[in-house]
Scaffold this motif. Structure first.
Motif, PDB file in Angstrom:
ATOM      1  N   LEU A 288       8.999 -69.580   4.433  1.00 17.54           N
ATOM      2  CA  LEU A 288       9.579 -68.402   5.051  1.00 17.54           C
ATOM      3  C   LEU A 288      10.964 -68.797   5.540  1.00 17.54           C
ATOM      4  O   LEU A 288      11.147 -69.872   6.128  1.00 17.54           O
ATOM      5  CB  LEU A 288       8.726 -67.924   6.224  1.00 17.54           C
ATOM      6  CG  LEU A 288       7.357 -67.337   5.887  1.00 17.54           C
ATOM      7  CD1 LEU A 288       6.578 -67.066   7.171  1.00 17.54           C
ATOM      8  CD2 LEU A 288       7.503 -66.058   5.076  1.00 17.54           C
TER       9      LEU A 288
ATOM     10  N   SER B 263      12.131 -64.163   2.436  1.00 19.88           N
ATOM     11  CA  SER B 263      12.170 -63.374   3.670  1.00 19.88           C
ATOM     12  C   SER B 263      11.992 -61.908   3.347  1.00 19.88           C
ATOM     13  O   SER B 263      12.221 -61.473   2.213  1.00 19.88           O
ATOM     14  CB  SER B 263      13.508 -63.583   4.401  1.00 19.88           C
ATOM     15  OG  SER B 263      14.591 -63.195   3.570  1.00 19.88           O
ATOM     16  N   LYS B 264      11.582 -61.136   4.345  1.00 20.94           N
ATOM     17  CA  LYS B 264      11.472 -59.685   4.169  1.00 20.94           C
ATOM     18  C   LYS B 264      12.878 -59.128   4.026  1.00 20.94           C
ATOM     19  O   LYS B 264      13.773 -59.462   4.793  1.00 20.94           O
ATOM     20  CB  LYS B 264      10.759 -59.048   5.352  1.00 20.94           C
ATOM     21  CG  LYS B 264      10.318 -57.614   5.092  1.00 20.94           C
ATOM     22  CD  LYS B 264       9.358 -57.140   6.145  1.00 20.94           C
ATOM     23  CE  LYS B 264       8.831 -55.740   5.813  1.00 20.94           C
ATOM     24  NZ  LYS B 264       8.038 -55.718   4.576  1.00 20.94           N
ATOM     25  N   SER B 265      13.090 -58.301   3.029  1.00 23.72           N
ATOM     26  CA  SER B 265      14.438 -57.818   2.741  1.00 23.72           C
ATOM     27  C   SER B 265      14.817 -56.639   3.632  1.00 23.72           C
ATOM     28  O   SER B 265      13.980 -55.801   3.986  1.00 23.72           O
ATOM     29  CB  SER B 265      14.539 -57.400   1.273  1.00 23.72           C
ATOM     30  OG  SER B 265      15.869 -56.997   0.971  1.00 23.72           O
ATOM     31  N   GLN B 266      16.092 -56.579   3.988  1.00 24.45           N
ATOM     32  CA  GLN B 266      16.649 -55.438   4.709  1.00 24.45           C
ATOM     33  C   GLN B 266      17.344 -54.463   3.756  1.00 24.45           C
ATOM     34  O   GLN B 266      17.881 -53.455   4.187  1.00 24.45           O
ATOM     35  CB  GLN B 266      17.655 -55.940   5.756  1.00 24.45           C
ATOM     36  CG  GLN B 266      17.059 -56.904   6.777  1.00 24.45           C
ATOM     37  CD  GLN B 266      15.874 -56.314   7.519  1.00 24.45           C
ATOM     38  OE1 GLN B 266      15.949 -55.187   8.031  1.00 24.45           O
ATOM     39  NE2 GLN B 266      14.784 -57.060   7.576  1.00 24.45           N
TER      40      GLN B 266
ATOM     41  N   ASP C 244      11.595 -55.303  -1.458  1.00 27.29           N
ATOM     42  CA  ASP C 244      10.561 -55.869  -0.590  1.00 27.29           C
ATOM     43  C   ASP C 244      10.972 -57.189   0.048  1.00 27.29           C
ATOM     44  O   ASP C 244      10.871 -57.361   1.264  1.00 27.29           O
ATOM     45  CB  ASP C 244       9.257 -56.072  -1.379  1.00 27.29           C
ATOM     46  CG  ASP C 244       8.630 -54.772  -1.816  1.00 27.29           C
ATOM     47  OD1 ASP C 244       8.584 -53.838  -1.001  1.00 27.29           O
ATOM     48  OD2 ASP C 244       8.206 -54.674  -2.984  1.00 27.29           O
ATOM     49  N   VAL C 245      11.408 -58.145  -0.779  1.00 28.54           N
ATOM     50  CA  VAL C 245      11.718 -59.472  -0.251  1.00 28.54           C
ATOM     51  C   VAL C 245      12.989 -60.029  -0.883  1.00 28.54           C
ATOM     52  O   VAL C 245      13.370 -59.646  -1.994  1.00 28.54           O
ATOM     53  CB  VAL C 245      10.557 -60.478  -0.485  1.00 28.54           C
ATOM     54  CG1 VAL C 245       9.324 -60.064   0.301  1.00 28.54           C
ATOM     55  CG2 VAL C 245      10.244 -60.616  -1.973  1.00 28.54           C
TER      56      VAL C 245
ATOM     57  N   ALA D 104       4.654 -63.721  -1.006  1.00 31.06           N
ATOM     58  CA  ALA D 104       5.025 -62.642  -0.089  1.00 31.06           C
ATOM     59  C   ALA D 104       3.804 -61.850   0.365  1.00 31.06           C
ATOM     60  O   ALA D 104       3.709 -61.441   1.538  1.00 31.06           O
ATOM     61  CB  ALA D 104       6.039 -61.720  -0.769  1.00 31.06           C
TER      62      ALA D 104
ATOM     63  N   LEU E 175       4.345 -60.306   4.031  1.00 29.26           N
ATOM     64  CA  LEU E 175       5.634 -59.642   3.877  1.00 29.26           C
ATOM     65  C   LEU E 175       5.512 -58.363   3.054  1.00 29.26           C
ATOM     66  O   LEU E 175       6.355 -57.468   3.149  1.00 29.26           O
ATOM     67  CB  LEU E 175       6.641 -60.582   3.207  1.00 29.26           C
ATOM     68  CG  LEU E 175       6.922 -61.914   3.908  1.00 29.26           C
ATOM     69  CD1 LEU E 175       7.933 -62.729   3.106  1.00 29.26           C
ATOM     70  CD2 LEU E 175       7.398 -61.684   5.325  1.00 29.26           C
ATOM     71  N   VAL E 176       4.468 -58.296   2.229  1.00 26.24           N
ATOM     72  CA  VAL E 176       4.205 -57.134   1.383  1.00 26.24           C
ATOM     73  C   VAL E 176       2.726 -56.776   1.506  1.00 26.24           C
ATOM     74  O   VAL E 176       1.864 -57.670   1.473  1.00 26.24           O
ATOM     75  CB  VAL E 176       4.553 -57.434  -0.099  1.00 26.24           C
ATOM     76  CG1 VAL E 176       4.152 -56.271  -0.996  1.00 26.24           C
ATOM     77  CG2 VAL E 176       6.038 -57.739  -0.246  1.00 26.24           C
TER      78      VAL E 176
ATOM     79  N   VAL F  86       6.001 -56.015  -6.531  1.00 25.07           N
ATOM     80  CA  VAL F  86       6.867 -56.599  -5.510  1.00 25.07           C
ATOM     81  C   VAL F  86       8.291 -56.616  -6.041  1.00 25.07           C
ATOM     82  O   VAL F  86       8.572 -57.242  -7.068  1.00 25.07           O
ATOM     83  CB  VAL F  86       6.425 -58.032  -5.145  1.00 25.07           C
ATOM     84  CG1 VAL F  86       7.316 -58.600  -4.047  1.00 25.07           C
ATOM     85  CG2 VAL F  86       4.958 -58.052  -4.711  1.00 25.07           C
TER      86      VAL F  86
END
Length: 354
Positions: free
Chosen positions: A12, A56-59, A64-65, A96, A101-102, A111
């Motif tokens: 992570l 990482s979790k995407s912004q 998604d990541v 993920a 994260l998902v 994903v």
């Protein structure tokens, strides 16, 4: 995790330093580099097993990541984050989901993955019956023993991933050091050339090619010249572009390959390297004309032979001549979670003494 024919630790992003220099020192310590055996770390002493994934979790909207790939060099204190890795990418979806994260669906979970190294997007479909990642299955891929669950990956916009375009030189064929080559970047910058142009059959074993030091020196001279021509500058300390020798297929496929990553002959072929080679094969005017056997229609399904088997690439193609366009590409991989826990990093790494 094992991703395709590669293997390495998946992190992570929040568990690693954000500052790149410190992050790289940590990764070097984790893998045990620089050392030819990587005896003081987790590395497997070859490029395919000296890799790391940072997730990482995407912004980003609709993503998604985020996935940052790191190639940890074995014999140098250096981490290269310029290329991508389609094999390690195969493990990102399962990782993920496993790390929350998902949210998993039933029977499969899509994903969307932003590949930070190259700024491209991939869609991975992971088997998740009853909302749980499934690793066992009936799919076999060359270079991995046994079978596992199939993970399909579609690349949406990989043309010019590291360079600025699918054809970094603007041409389907160039002449470098008196050798005809095709420079292609469809997910990975690759210099494609006929094995016979360097006095090889293209069917030699990786160990035979690696033992020919004169050949390797000539190949590296070509690579350095191609790097400049492709807009990559001085690539003497970079792992791109990759070099790929091609020859007529021997085992029912469409083309036979021997690829270099970049200084050792690959025992198989990299995922995105295979995509770029397959792209060269279907491209009018490339060095693959008269060598590769090209299927018709769209999508075109090409079997790329390599030292340990074959790799299947699907390419959507439209138009012809100057209007020829390569669209979405797809691959099939497998992955497996191998262990989870903590890796210990010496104090000296954190305070800069190492």
């Amino acid at each position: 995790m094992r991703g395709g024919t590669s293997k390495g630790p998946f992190f992570l992003a929040s568990d690693l330093p954000q500052e790149p220099a410190l992050r790289d020192r940590v990764l070097l310590a984790v893998m045990g580099s620089p050392d030819p055996r990587q005896i003081d770390g987790l590395g497997g002493a070859e490029p395919l097993t000296s890799k790391a994934a940072i997730v990482s979790k995407s912004q980003r909207p609709g993503v998604d990541v985020d996935f940052l790939f790191a190639q940890v060099l074995i014999d140098q204190p250096r981490v290269d984050v310029s290329p991508n890795c389609g094999n390690m990418l195969a493990g990102v979806g399962p990782f993920a989901i496993e790390r929350g994260l998902v949210v998993a669906s039933d029977p499969a979970t899509r994903v969307s993955i932003y590949m930070v190294n190259t700024g491209n997007l991939a869609l991975a479909t992971v088997p998740t019956p009853d909302g749980q990642v499934r690793y066992d299955g009936t799919t076999a891929i060359a270079g991995v023993p046994g079978t596992a669950a199939a993970i399909t990956i579609d690349f949406l916009d990989t043309a010019g991933s590291v360079c600025e375009s699918l054809l970094p030189t603007g041409r389907a064929r160039d002449r470098i050091e008196d050798i005809d080559v095709s420079c292609v970047d469809n997910g990975m910058p690759v210099v494609v050339l006929a094995a016979r142009s360097l006095g090889k059959t293209g069917y030699e074993s990786p160990s035979q090619l690696d033992a020919d030091h004169d050949f390797k020196a000539r190949l590296e001279k070509l690579r350095l010249a191609a790097g400049v021509l492709m807009g990559l500058g001085d690539v003497s300390h970079k792992v791109v572009p990759k070099m790929a020798l091609i020859a007529p297929a021997q085992a029912g496929g469409h083309v036979c390959t021997r690829s270099f990553i970049p200084h050792r002959c690959h025992t198989a072929i990299g995922v995105l390297g295979a995509v770029s080679v397959a792209t060269a094969c279907v491209m009018p005017g490339s060095v693959a004309e008269g060598i590769a056997r090209i299927p018709h229609g769209s999508p075109r399904v090409l079997s790329v032979e390599h030292p340990s088997g074959e790799f299947t690439v699907t390419l959507e193609v439209t138009g012809s001549g100057e209007n020829f366009v390569v669209g979405r590409s797809g691959i099939l991989r497998t992955a497996r979670a191998l262990m989870q826990g903590q890796v210990l990093v010496p104090w000296a790494v954190w305070d800069g003494r190492r």
